[in-house]
Design an enzyme around this catalytic site. Structure first.
Site, mmCIF file in Angstrom:
data_model
loop_
_atom_site.group_PDB
_atom_site.id
_atom_site.type_symbol
_atom_site.label_atom_id
_atom_site.label_comp_id
_atom_site.label_asym_id
_atom_site.label_seq_id
_atom_site.Cartn_x
_atom_site.Cartn_y
_atom_site.Cartn_z
ATOM 1 N N GLY A 111 -6.877 -14.006 2.081
ATOM 2 C CA GLY A 111 -6.426 -12.858 1.298
ATOM 3 C C GLY A 111 -7.213 -12.599 0.031
ATOM 4 O O GLY A 111 -8.369 -13.025 -0.114
ATOM 5 N N ASP A 112 -6.582 -11.885 -0.905
ATOM 6 C CA ASP A 112 -7.254 -11.459 -2.136
ATOM 7 C C ASP A 112 -7.771 -12.616 -2.969
ATOM 8 O O ASP A 112 -8.658 -12.438 -3.811
ATOM 9 C CB ASP A 112 -6.283 -10.647 -3.011
ATOM 10 C CG ASP A 112 -5.926 -9.305 -2.396
ATOM 11 O OD1 ASP A 112 -6.392 -9.019 -1.280
ATOM 12 O OD2 ASP A 112 -5.175 -8.541 -3.034
ATOM 13 N N THR A 171 -11.046 -24.432 2.645
ATOM 14 C CA THR A 171 -11.472 -24.629 1.261
ATOM 15 C C THR A 171 -12.342 -25.885 1.211
ATOM 16 O O THR A 171 -12.715 -26.441 2.254
ATOM 17 C CB THR A 171 -10.263 -24.785 0.341
ATOM 18 O OG1 THR A 171 -9.593 -26.009 0.664
ATOM 19 C CG2 THR A 171 -9.286 -23.623 0.491
ATOM 20 N N ILE A 185 -6.855 -27.811 3.717
ATOM 21 C CA ILE A 185 -6.325 -26.645 3.005
ATOM 22 C C ILE A 185 -7.153 -25.407 3.378
ATOM 23 O O ILE A 185 -8.381 -25.398 3.224
ATOM 24 C CB ILE A 185 -6.346 -26.856 1.475
ATOM 25 C CG1 ILE A 185 -5.525 -28.102 1.101
ATOM 26 C CG2 ILE A 185 -5.798 -25.617 0.761
ATOM 27 C CD1 ILE A 185 -5.536 -28.418 -0.389
ATOM 28 N N ALA A 228 -7.454 -21.034 2.890
ATOM 29 C CA ALA A 228 -7.100 -19.978 1.941
ATOM 30 C C ALA A 228 -7.457 -18.628 2.548
ATOM 31 O O ALA A 228 -8.480 -18.500 3.249
ATOM 32 C CB ALA A 228 -7.802 -20.163 0.605
ATOM 33 N N PRO A 259 -10.627 -30.075 3.621
ATOM 34 C CA PRO A 259 -10.510 -29.660 5.032
ATOM 35 C C PRO A 259 -9.080 -29.444 5.503
ATOM 36 O O PRO A 259 -8.867 -28.798 6.551
ATOM 37 C CB PRO A 259 -11.165 -30.816 5.796
ATOM 38 C CG PRO A 259 -11.114 -31.981 4.868
ATOM 39 C CD PRO A 259 -11.239 -31.408 3.488
ATOM 40 N N LYS A 270 -20.987 18.618 18.746
ATOM 41 C CA LYS A 270 -21.800 17.648 18.009
ATOM 42 C C LYS A 270 -20.955 17.207 16.816
ATOM 43 O O LYS A 270 -20.878 17.891 15.806
ATOM 44 C CB LYS A 270 -23.127 18.271 17.572
ATOM 45 C CG LYS A 270 -24.068 18.558 18.727
ATOM 46 C CD LYS A 270 -25.422 19.070 18.270
ATOM 47 C CE LYS A 270 -25.337 20.515 17.814
ATOM 48 N NZ LYS A 270 -26.662 21.105 17.566
ATOM 49 N N CYS A 307 0.825 -1.218 0.000
ATOM 50 C CA CYS A 307 0.000 0.000 0.000
ATOM 51 C C CYS A 307 0.856 1.263 0.000
ATOM 52 O O CYS A 307 0.369 2.355 -0.284
ATOM 53 C CB CYS A 307 -0.930 0.010 1.210
ATOM 54 S SG CYS A 307 -2.143 -1.323 1.188
#
Length: 819
Positions: A283-284, A274, A279, A281, A277, A439, A43
């Site tokens: 992130g993107d 996934t 494995i 996963a 069971p 406020k 980023c």
């Protein structure tokens, strides 16, 4: 001993490895990363391009050696997993340095392969001058093109978060920048009207903006790339940055037979398993649940990826933690503005078949970043979307210069915790003048949303020319404010006069009220609604928001970086050519414009003034002032938090004065009241009109005469009755009191203190400025006789006249006010 293999580092993979080691000291953890770096600040890459981040090493958050020493994790960079064998529970790995392959076994596998920039099949896209920004090596290539190959211009294809951050940083690096976006707006998570604020600011920062126009082909020409657009237009740039979007790197999972969606994203359950069971996963690369709609979607953001990595590690270590969806909370710096959003936008709701007013409501307000009387307060525009019963907040968007991030985070927390609009009202948020208002803008959003749901107020859409073409537009701003911008078709009745002029309005018509930011227009709407007007609405965000969303009705944005505009550079004088510099920082409207006018009076034709102001509205106001007065605006730019303009006095009429014989453009004011607030308003309006070069006459009668009395008692001959009357009347402007909330003088003292804190001139200073600006101040001779006031008791510079004097000037005026 359990063996965990993680494919991919950066956000999800690296956070999973670190968390897992903290939970399980005995586990064998292997991270396989095909790139050169295990964990870096992706980023932050745009800011390294723009040299905001100076050190390349600052981008590298972890190294393989550091991960090994701190966490005993076996990190192997430049090792690409090319196949997953689920039956054998091994992955096939290719060492990129020598091309050799090997197998690595696992008990548990974590896929964190992320996403990659989209490169569509457009002719010419393989040119080496066309780059993407996703990794540290990408950054190195782009910096080399700028610093070593001498690129002077860049075209960014795509107006999303990365595209706009790159546009800003390429501009900071000294390049001329164009942004090309196939959609009709930048920053897709924002609704169109909110994105218009970014469009305006991008143009003010010299970015060439091409909206609703996609790329048809790239053509390499000598040392540049010619970009052909679908419209037939073309753009030429030394380098091109693709920022069209990303796609999930789900090929490994798909080839291994794991469930993936239509876009290639890996399907996971709430615990991030996934379809196998063993494995996980993160992130993107994974499909997530949209927290608002509960639909499945793809939201590639660093924050969720880090949290998912942590949750996967917890579950690998024996936990049963769930990931409960993504809201898409995000923020981006775009030149002078910050844009942020969370939850759903109206476009998404409409796509789901939902209808405003039936399934949801929304409000749009303009608020200051902190207390207005504390220096540096700047506006932000906040849009809140909520259910019809107010029990659920569906989303929010904010665009502004300061304080945007903490407000969007507050609303994001409220959404996550299941709060409704009523809860926003009751939030107790930290307050001190440098940081907020009593406020807070979040509280205000709750107040306004409640008013909408209870029927206290109704807002129009932003594009009233299409949705409400037959409505009567009622502008309740003061006369001085109209000099910078006004709607020609609007009826103008200042808020303070509205109750006395209701008979000028048609009860049968739809009425839309306007003011600067929306507060006075709301008050006007309440007055009208309680006097029998049945169809009254408020324009959201005020006149400034209208100007931003209707650029075709205003003058085009002027580039604020003269070095990138040949036109401005030719006209901009050197430092030695500037005859006068004035500082209007901290002044409230119309203070800066008045100061400009007064100073211009002392200058000769052809001399140049440089003026600086802290109010963002000054950028637009100085442009309008120059057009109206005939002086020439040479340049506008932003220097840090200040806005700087250079103006040349033009030959002809002094300081842009308009002859009354050419057009009735004079202004006349009858000042009947002796209340401090009303006399203040009179002189603020008069000074604003004088600053625009208009002849102004102020006719003081009855109680208004007290403002013109000298402070010290004068030795004059009077009858006993006249002396008694004079004793009871306030002697001079310093003794005037507020018309309301005087509270034995405490309210008046508070008002004067606030005026001083907000850099608003005192009444005495306003009177002096009015006289210097040529405002004709006339004392009514008949009223003086009745009240026993002698000429010697009035301040110097006041003329004595009768009704005829006033009427003569009124005939040559187009504005007559009774105060």
């Amino acid at each position: 001993m359990k063996k965990v293999v993680i494919i991919g580092g950066v956000a999800g993979g690296a956070s999973c490895a670190a968390r897992l080691r903290r939970l399980d000291e005995s586990a064998e953890i292997v991270v396989l990363e095909r790139g050169e770096y295990i964990s870096y600040a992706n980023c932050g890459l745009p800011y390294y391009v723009g040299d905001v981040i100076k050190s390349r090493n600052a981008l590298l958050l972890q190294t393989p050696q550091a991960m090994k020493e701190k966490f005993r994790v076996d990190v192997r960079v430049k090792n690409e997993v090319i196949k997953i064998d689920r039956e054998k529970k091994v992955v096939q790995v290719k060492r990129l340095e020598d091309g050799k392959t090997y197998e690595e076994s696992y008990d548990t596998l974590v896929i964190s392969t992320g996403s990659s920039p989209v490169r569509p099949r457009i002719p010419g896209i393989d040119s080496p001058r066309i780059q993407t920004l996703w990794t540290v090596p990408d950054t190195d290539r782009i910096r080399k093109m700028i610093h070593e190959q001498g690129a002077h211009s860049a075209a960014v294809i795509g107006g999303g978060f990365i595209g706009l951050e790159m546009a800003e940083n390429l501009s900071h690096a000294g390049l001329e920048v164009s942004v090309i976006e196939a959609a009709d707006q930048v920053m897709a998570p924002l609704d169109y009207e909110m994105a218009q604020l970014l469009h305006e600011n991008l143009r003010e920062n010299c970015v060439n903006l091409y909206l609703g126009d996609g790329v048809s082909a790239f053509h390499e020409e000598k040392d540049a790339v010619k970009i052909s657009l679908n419209s037939g237009k073309s753009v030429t740039a030394d380098m091109v940055l693709l920022s069209i979007g990303v796609r999930p790197n789900g090929e490994l999972a798909k080839e291994a037979g794991l469930a993936v969606n239509a876009r290639g994203g890996i399907v996971v359950d709430k615990m991030l398993h996934t379809s196998d069971p063993d494995i996980f996963a993160v992130g993107d690369v994974i499909e997530v649940e949209d927290f608002i709609s509960k639909n499945r979607t793809m939201i590639p953001l660093a924050g969720p990826a880090n949290k998912q990595g942590r949750i996967a590690a917890n579950n690998i270590a024996g936990g049963r933690e769930e990931y409960n969806g993504t809201m898409g909370t995000s923020v981006a710096k775009v030149f002078d503005l910050t844009a942020a959003c969370t939850g759903a936008n109206e476009k998404a709701l409409t796509k789901q078949g939902k209808v405003k007013g039936k399934d949801y409501e929304s409000i749009l307000i303009t608020q200051n970043s902190h207390a207005g009387y504390y220096p540096g307060a700047v506006p932000m525009t906040l849009k809140l979307i909520f259910s019809m019963d107010g029990a659920h907040i569906l989303g929010a968007q904010i665009v502004g210069r300061d304080g945007v991030d903490k407000r969007i985070d507050t609303i994001a927390v409220a959404i996550r915790m299941g709060a409704g609009v009523g809860d926003l009202k009751q939030l107790e948020l930290a307050y001190a003048p440098p940081y907020s208002s009593a406020k807070d803008p979040v509280n205000m959003a709750g107040f306004v949303a409640e008013n909408v749901l209870s029927g206290v107020v109704s807002f129009t859409p932003w594009n009233i020319e299409k949705t409400n073409p037959d409505a009567l537009l009622l502008d309740v701003r003061e006369d001085a404010e109209l000099l910078a911008f006004s709607l020609p078709q609007a009826v103008h009745i200042p808020l303070g006069q509205l109750r006395d002029r209701l008979n000028e309005l048609d009860h049968s018509r739809e009425i839309i009220t306007f003011c600067a930011i929306g507060v006075r227009s709301y008050n006007a709407a309440r007055i009208l609604m309680q006097h029998g007007f049945g169809n009254v609405k408020v324009y959201p965000g005020g006149m400034r928001f209208y100007q931003s969303t209707h650029p075709q009705e205003n003058s085009p944005a002027i580039c604020c970086r003269p070095n990138l505009s040949e036109h401005m550079e030719e006209k901009s004088p050197s430092q030695t050519d500037i005859s006068l510099r004035i500082d209007c920082s901290g002044m409230q409207c119309p203070g800066p414009i008045m100061k400009v006018y007064e100073s211009m009076q002392k200058m000769r034709d052809g001399e140049v003034m440089e003026v600086s102001a802290s109010d963002p509205g000054f950028v637009r106001d100085i442009n309008a002032w120059c057009r109206r007065t005939g002086n020439e605006l040479l340049s506008k730019e932003q220097r840090g938090s200040e806005y700087v303009a250079r103006v040349m006095k033009k030959s002809g009429k002094p300081a842009g004065m308009t002859s009354a014989k050419e057009a009735p453009e004079g202004k006349t004011l009858i000042v009947f009241s002796g209340d401090l607030d009303k006399v203040l308003a009179s002189f603020i309006i008069a000074n604003g009109a004088a600053a625009m070069g208009r002849p102004v006459t102020m006719f003081f009668t009855f109680w208004g005469l007290t403002a013109l009395r000298k402070e010290k008692k004068q030795s004059v001959s009077k009858t006993m009755m006249e002396s008694l009357f004079g004793t009871m009347l306030p002697r001079g402007s310093k003794r005037l009191k507020l018309s309301k909330m005087n509270m034995g003088g405490l309210g008046t003292a508070m008002m004067k203190r606030i005026m001083n804190d907000k850099n608003v001139d005192s009444l005495e200073a306003l009177i002096e400025k009015a006289m210097k600006a040529g405002v004709k101040i006339v004392a009514c001779s008949m009223s003086m006789e009745i009240m026993g006031i002698r000429k010697e008791e009035l301040i110097d510079g006041v003329e004595i006249g009768g009704v005829g004097t006033y009427l003569g000037d009124a005939e040559e005026s187009n504005v007559n006010l009774f105060i």
